[in-house]
Write a protein that holds these residues in place. Structure first.
Motif, mmCIF file in Angstrom:
data_model
loop_
_atom_site.group_PDB
_atom_site.id
_atom_site.type_symbol
_atom_site.label_atom_id
_atom_site.label_comp_id
_atom_site.label_asym_id
_atom_site.label_seq_id
_atom_site.Cartn_x
_atom_site.Cartn_y
_atom_site.Cartn_z
ATOM 1 N N VAL A 582 -35.025 -8.517 -33.026
ATOM 2 C CA VAL A 582 -34.274 -7.462 -32.746
ATOM 3 C C VAL A 582 -34.483 -6.576 -32.856
ATOM 4 C CG1 VAL A 582 -31.256 -6.769 -33.497
ATOM 5 C CG2 VAL A 582 -31.834 -8.753 -33.971
ATOM 6 N N LEU A 583 -35.070 -6.127 -33.693
ATOM 7 C CA LEU A 583 -36.078 -4.689 -33.981
ATOM 8 C C LEU A 583 -36.337 -4.878 -32.389
ATOM 9 C CD1 LEU A 583 -37.446 -4.261 -37.235
ATOM 10 C CD2 LEU A 583 -35.410 -3.117 -36.188
ATOM 11 N N THR A 584 -37.498 -5.551 -32.317
ATOM 12 C CA THR A 584 -38.131 -5.193 -30.950
ATOM 13 C C THR A 584 -37.958 -4.914 -29.864
ATOM 14 O OG1 THR A 584 -39.719 -6.869 -31.775
ATOM 15 C CG2 THR A 584 -39.749 -6.575 -29.550
ATOM 16 N N SER A 585 -36.627 -5.656 -29.391
ATOM 17 C CA SER A 585 -35.196 -5.611 -28.140
ATOM 18 C C SER A 585 -34.965 -4.630 -28.521
ATOM 19 C CB SER A 585 -34.947 -6.864 -28.013
ATOM 20 O OG SER A 585 -34.243 -7.443 -28.739
ATOM 21 N N GLY A 586 -34.535 -3.948 -29.453
ATOM 22 C CA GLY A 586 -33.243 -2.926 -29.542
ATOM 23 C C GLY A 586 -33.553 -1.712 -28.822
ATOM 24 N N THR A 587 -31.999 -0.755 -29.326
ATOM 25 C CA THR A 587 -32.325 0.688 -27.891
ATOM 26 C C THR A 587 -31.994 1.582 -28.751
ATOM 27 O OG1 THR A 587 -30.564 -0.423 -27.203
ATOM 28 C CG2 THR A 587 -32.425 -0.614 -25.998
ATOM 29 N N SER A 588 -31.290 0.933 -30.018
ATOM 30 C CA SER A 588 -30.820 2.482 -31.086
ATOM 31 C C SER A 588 -31.676 2.375 -32.024
ATOM 32 C CB SER A 588 -29.544 1.043 -31.440
ATOM 33 O OG SER A 588 -28.446 2.920 -32.637
ATOM 34 N N LEU A 589 -31.610 3.548 -31.685
ATOM 35 C CA LEU A 589 -33.016 3.686 -33.252
ATOM 36 C C LEU A 589 -32.167 4.446 -34.970
ATOM 37 C CD1 LEU A 589 -35.892 5.294 -33.203
ATOM 38 C CD2 LEU A 589 -35.313 7.752 -32.319
ATOM 39 N N LEU A 590 -33.710 3.808 -35.649
ATOM 40 C CA LEU A 590 -33.198 3.695 -36.609
ATOM 41 C C LEU A 590 -34.017 4.815 -37.707
ATOM 42 C CD1 LEU A 590 -33.401 0.155 -38.079
ATOM 43 C CD2 LEU A 590 -31.084 1.103 -36.795
ATOM 44 N N ALA A 591 -32.799 5.861 -38.468
ATOM 45 C CA ALA A 591 -32.816 6.841 -38.892
ATOM 46 C C ALA A 591 -33.326 7.810 -37.825
ATOM 47 C CB ALA A 591 -34.126 6.828 -39.685
ATOM 48 N N ALA A 592 -32.471 7.694 -36.892
ATOM 49 C CA ALA A 592 -32.773 9.145 -35.669
ATOM 50 C C ALA A 592 -33.412 10.677 -36.281
ATOM 51 C CB ALA A 592 -32.164 9.229 -34.596
ATOM 52 N N ASP A 593 -32.661 11.085 -37.005
ATOM 53 C CA ASP A 593 -33.039 11.995 -37.897
ATOM 54 C C ASP A 593 -33.939 12.037 -38.347
ATOM 55 O OD1 ASP A 593 -30.568 13.210 -36.778
ATOM 56 O OD2 ASP A 593 -29.282 13.057 -38.306
ATOM 57 N N TRP A 594 -34.543 11.202 -38.466
ATOM 58 C CA TRP A 594 -36.145 11.380 -39.161
ATOM 59 C C TRP A 594 -37.117 10.696 -38.278
ATOM 60 C CZ3 TRP A 594 -37.452 12.485 -43.761
ATOM 61 C CH2 TRP A 594 -38.922 12.378 -44.402
ATOM 62 N N TYR A 595 -36.972 10.122 -37.632
ATOM 63 C CA TYR A 595 -38.594 9.817 -36.753
ATOM 64 C C TYR A 595 -38.033 10.492 -35.506
ATOM 65 C CZ TYR A 595 -39.742 5.849 -39.731
ATOM 66 O OH TYR A 595 -39.986 5.276 -41.251
ATOM 67 N N GLY A 596 -36.976 10.563 -34.731
ATOM 68 C CA GLY A 596 -36.547 10.821 -33.203
ATOM 69 C C GLY A 596 -36.810 12.836 -33.441
ATOM 70 N N ASN A 597 -36.929 13.031 -34.820
ATOM 71 C CA ASN A 597 -36.959 14.639 -34.283
ATOM 72 C C ASN A 597 -38.332 15.115 -34.629
ATOM 73 O OD1 ASN A 597 -33.751 15.535 -33.861
ATOM 74 N ND2 ASN A 597 -33.304 15.113 -36.008
ATOM 75 N N MET A 598 -39.609 13.870 -35.838
ATOM 76 C CA MET A 598 -40.721 14.660 -36.310
ATOM 77 C C MET A 598 -41.799 15.280 -35.101
ATOM 78 S SD MET A 598 -42.160 13.274 -38.884
ATOM 79 C CE MET A 598 -41.182 12.450 -39.297
ATOM 80 N N GLY A 599 -41.390 14.935 -33.988
ATOM 81 C CA GLY A 599 -42.264 15.452 -33.068
ATOM 82 C C GLY A 599 -43.777 15.367 -32.640
ATOM 83 N N ARG A 600 -44.123 14.361 -32.171
ATOM 84 C CA ARG A 600 -45.393 14.007 -32.475
ATOM 85 C C ARG A 600 -46.017 14.207 -31.156
ATOM 86 N NH1 ARG A 600 -45.720 9.158 -31.932
ATOM 87 N NH2 ARG A 600 -43.239 8.052 -32.675
ATOM 88 N N PRO A 601 -47.255 14.824 -30.845
ATOM 89 C CA PRO A 601 -47.670 15.238 -29.522
ATOM 90 C C PRO A 601 -48.606 13.929 -29.500
ATOM 91 C CG PRO A 601 -49.248 16.971 -31.534
ATOM 92 C CD PRO A 601 -48.100 16.099 -32.338
ATOM 93 N N TRP A 602 -48.786 12.998 -29.888
ATOM 94 C CA TRP A 602 -49.268 11.982 -30.058
ATOM 95 C C TRP A 602 -48.926 10.879 -29.987
ATOM 96 C CZ3 TRP A 602 -49.107 9.173 -34.160
ATOM 97 C CH2 TRP A 602 -49.027 9.960 -35.133
ATOM 98 N N GLY A 603 -49.206 9.795 -30.276
ATOM 99 C CA GLY A 603 -48.367 8.283 -29.978
ATOM 100 C C GLY A 603 -47.001 7.586 -29.092
ATOM 101 N N PRO A 604 -46.804 6.993 -29.169
ATOM 102 C CA PRO A 604 -45.172 6.218 -28.287
ATOM 103 C C PRO A 604 -44.058 6.761 -28.574
ATOM 104 C CG PRO A 604 -45.446 4.436 -29.885
ATOM 105 C CD PRO A 604 -46.694 6.053 -30.285
ATOM 106 N N SER A 605 -42.810 6.651 -27.799
ATOM 107 C CA SER A 605 -42.038 7.906 -28.001
ATOM 108 C C SER A 605 -41.674 6.988 -29.873
ATOM 109 C CB SER A 605 -40.502 7.550 -27.347
ATOM 110 O OG SER A 605 -40.294 6.494 -26.924
#
Length: 676
Positions: A582-605
């Motif tokens: 489910v996690l591998t095929s999911g398209t809804s981001l968990l804890a989006a306010d955290w991991y989605g706003n990390m601002g990493r210049p490296w690594g995958p989205s």
């Protein structure tokens, strides 16, 4: 002091103890006096208002009353905690336990009053408004309802009042242990304030502060509890010797906790040796010196007094009282210096550095470099709580194994190696690369989760720690509860039996992941240090229960047959694999306010990394599953072999009567069929 002098007997002989050793009450006044003098020497209160242009001095009552109220509150919570722990673990049911619970109730009441005074004076201090001002009450109401510092102070007052009421109401060791959770909760809340609240490395500071506060409180309170146990109008009580001996190792661990956490706190707030010449550094040196004196006194207690107290002459009892009085006084001085440290500006300012990167704003630490295989083992972020727990667990286990070896009992080396590997792995998971990258990458978090929930418990279960404890620690004969008695009570309790059932453990293990990741609990664990600690403890404990239900050596619930165990294992792991898919095929981001706003210049989205985390959950879960299946199969084979050998021995004894009876039954059945 003349009251401390021994009273000569009428006709010679050994000196008698005074009926009431009044020198014991010197610890409180000494602590208060040292607090005030240390604060004045550091200049933190007298010069603080000079830096606040436009604000007036709230008055001498606030300047001197705040450190006094703080010291009284800390001493009172320490006595309450120590008396509760002593009632739960050091003394047998009876008058001593009843006195300890009463003392805990009274100390908690003093704690509540001192905490209330501390709250009022602290508001006056931070706002520079005198308590006699007309608008003081309105501002205080806003302080305790809208400002985090005021909310924490009000919560501590409420916890102290509840502790007082419950300590006076409950009876017995179980009630005392449950009530002792409240002072620990208050110390956990308190550890988030002061210098720890503004430190750049917030999690490190909070963990070290809680370890420091809890260790010091239990140490100080334990000494006060010993005074309650030993002091009687007629002299020392019968349970004094046992209580002192049992408290000795507790005090040693408290000393280690206070020393280690103190070093961590000083390391965070000082950058170079020259900082030791600042007022803050001077107080650190004074506190370290007093702590060394306390360690020496504790060692003296252990070497010269503890072993002789039960059948010692009165002069040794008098020596015990004198050492206890000095130790309490030094503890009071340490508490006073600690209050001054909390009010003195450290060389490294508590202001959060001006790092505007999203990662720093979210985690409180700079963004780590892009992970590589080497950096998973070279990047570290020390967690003082779990680091101390891992070291303590390793030391205690090895001491128990050595104790068995010294008395001629054999303990398998493989189990010791398994426990050591589990502790080292747990230390790495909570302070190494998985902890560092688990804050910024969902895949890193999943690595941490899978190892502490599925790999670490395997090593711990195979080490059989409960069995080692039962063999290494003798049972108590006086009705009190030590580690052995508490562990047995937990294992055989209704709740312990229920949670350890294989089906219940499997449901908690598999269902807990869904309940955690798809509820606000996940984001709470990311944003709050208390939530992070709860997450680590929860998943490690659940993993231990599940592994113990399948391959456990320790005492536990009635385990099903081996075919049922394999079926339960594969069903649970199928659910676990489904979760990973489910996690591998999911398209809804968990804890989006955290991991989605990390601002990493490296690594995958963020979403690609989450899908990678699903693959981690699926892939890492396969190896422990295979190991569990192999372990169950091996245990099944060994069980069949033991049963076969048992039958062979019984056949040798009775001429294989079971087989003869079985053949006779077949012959009777054949004869009956032939007649029909």
């Amino acid at each position: 002091m003349t009251s401390a002098a021994p009273v000569a007997p009428p006709s010679g002989g050994t000196p008698r103890l005074p009926a009431r050793p009044w020198w014991l009450i010197a610890a409180g006044p000494v602590a208060v006096l040292v607090a005030v003098l240390a604060v004045l020497a550091a200049g933190s209160y007298t010069h603080a208002f000079d830096a606040l242009s436009g604000f007036s001095d709230p008055g001498a009552a606030v300047r001197y009353g705040l450190p006094v109220a703080t010291v009284l509150a800390e001493l009172a919570v320490s006595v309450a905690l120590g008396a509760l722990v002593a009632a739960a673990c050091l003394v047998a049911p009876g008058r001593a336990q009843s006195r300890l619970l009463s003392a805990a109730g009274v100390a908690a009441a003093v704690w509540a009053l001192a905490a209330l005074a501390q709250l009022v004076l602290r508001y006056s201090y931070v706002s520079a408004i005198s308590p006699t001002a007309a608008d003081f009450g309105t501002g205080l109401g806003a302080f305790v309802t809208d400002i985090p510092l005021g909310q924490v102070g009000l919560a501590i007052v409420a916890i102290a009042a509840a502790t007082s009421a419950l300590a006076l109401a409950v009876r017995g060791a179980v009630g005392a242990l449950w009530v002792a959770v409240l002072p620990l909760a208050a110390l956990a809340v308190q550890s988030t304030t002061g210098h720890a609240a503004g430190a750049a490395n917030h999690e490190l500071a909070v963990g070290a502060m809680f370890l420091h506060l809890a260790g010091a409180a239990l140490w100080v309170g334990g000494l006060g509890a010993l005074a309650v146990v030993v002091v009687r109008r007629s002299g020392a009580s019968d349970s004094a010797a046992d209580a002192v001996a049992r408290f000795s190792p507790v005090a040693a661990w408290c000393f280690a906790a206070v020393g280690v956490s103190g070093l961590v706190n000083a390391w965070i707030r000082m950058e170079e040796p020259a900082d030791l010449t600042t007022p803050y550094g001077t107080l650190v040196l004074v506190k370290a010196m007093l702590l060394a004196v306390l360690g020496a006194l504790g060692w003296t207690h252990r070497r010269w007094v503890v072993g002789r107290l039960a059948d010692a002459p009165e002069r040794v009892r008098l020596l015990f009282w004198q050492l206890l009085a000095v130790e309490l006084s030094v503890v009071g001085a340490v508490s006073g210096v600690a209050v001054a440290l909390g009010s003195t500006a450290p060389p490294v300012p508590d202001d959060v550095p001006a790092d505007t990167s999203p990662a720093y704003q979210l985690t409180g630490s700079p963004l780590p470099p892009e992970p590589t295989l080497a950096r998973w083992f070279t990047e570290w972020s020390l967690d003082p709580l779990f680091a101390f727990a891992c070291v303590a667990g390793l030391v205690v286990y090895l001491r128990w194994a050595v104790r068995l070896a010294r008395r001629g009992d054999r303990w398998p080396v493989g189990r010791t190696i398994s426990w050591s590997a589990g502790m080292v792995l747990m230390f790495w998971v909570t302070s190494g690369g998985p902890s560092v990258y688990g804050h910024v990458l969902f895949s890193g978090h999943m690595v941490q989760h899978m190892i502490m929930a599925m790999v670490v418990p395997l090593f711990l279960v195979l080490a059989a720690p409960v069995t080692l404890l039962l063999r290494a620690i003798p049972a108590r004969k006086d009705g009190s509860r030590g580690p052995r008695e508490w562990v047995l009570a937990l294992v055989h309790s209704r709740w312990g039996q229920f949670l350890a059932r294989p089906v219940v453990a499997a449901v908690l293990f598999a269902g807990g992941m869904v309940a955690f990741y798809y509820t606000p609990a996940f984001e709470f664990a990311l944003t709050n240090h208390v939530g992070h600690v709860w997450m680590v403890v929860h998943f490690t404990l659940v993993g231990y229960l599940f592994a113990n239900a399948l391959i456990g050596i320790d005492p536990g619930p009635a385990r099903p047959g081996y075919p049922q165990r394999l079926l339960l294992l594969f069903a649970t792991m199928a659910f676990h694999a489904f979760f990973g898919v489910v996690l591998t095929s999911g398209t809804s981001l968990l804890a989006a306010d955290w991991y989605g706003n990390m601002g990493r210049p490296w690594g995958p989205s963020a979403i690609d990394d989450q899908q990678r985390g699903g693959g981690v959950a699926w892939g890492i879960g396969e190896l422990p599953t295979l190991a569990l299946a192999i372990a169950v199969a091996v245990m099944w084979t060994r069980s069949d072999e033991r049963e076969a050998r048992r039958r062979d021995r019984r056949a040798d004894r009775d001429g294989d009567a079971e087989l003869a009876e079985y053949n006779a039954m077949l012959a009777r059945m054949a004869d009956r069929d032939e007649r029909r």
